[in-house]
Design a protein around this motif. Sequence first.
Motif: not given
Length: 76
Positions: A42-57, A68-76
């Motif tokens: 779903a993220m690959g099909d609908h989200c644009k731009g560079i994949t951002k990864r963030y370390p979370l516990q 995901l940025s807010e724009a990518d959330v809206l695309r989903l």
Amino acid sequence: MNDLIPFQFDGRQVRVIEIDGEPQFVGKDVCDALAYTNASKAMGDHCKGITKRYPLQTAGGMQELRVLSEADVLRL
């Protein structure tokens, strides 16, 4: 590391962090809330731009999660 910002969508918890003053949503949480069966596709099909990864516990330890940025959330 930034603190999580509490956010819920349709009664489901979505982890949000602030990076450079912008909210970033954990992609898996967004896809789960929207009932996608394959979050990665779903993220690959609908989200644009560079994949951002963030370390979370997480319950499974420290993990690099796709955010995901807010724009990518809206695309989903």
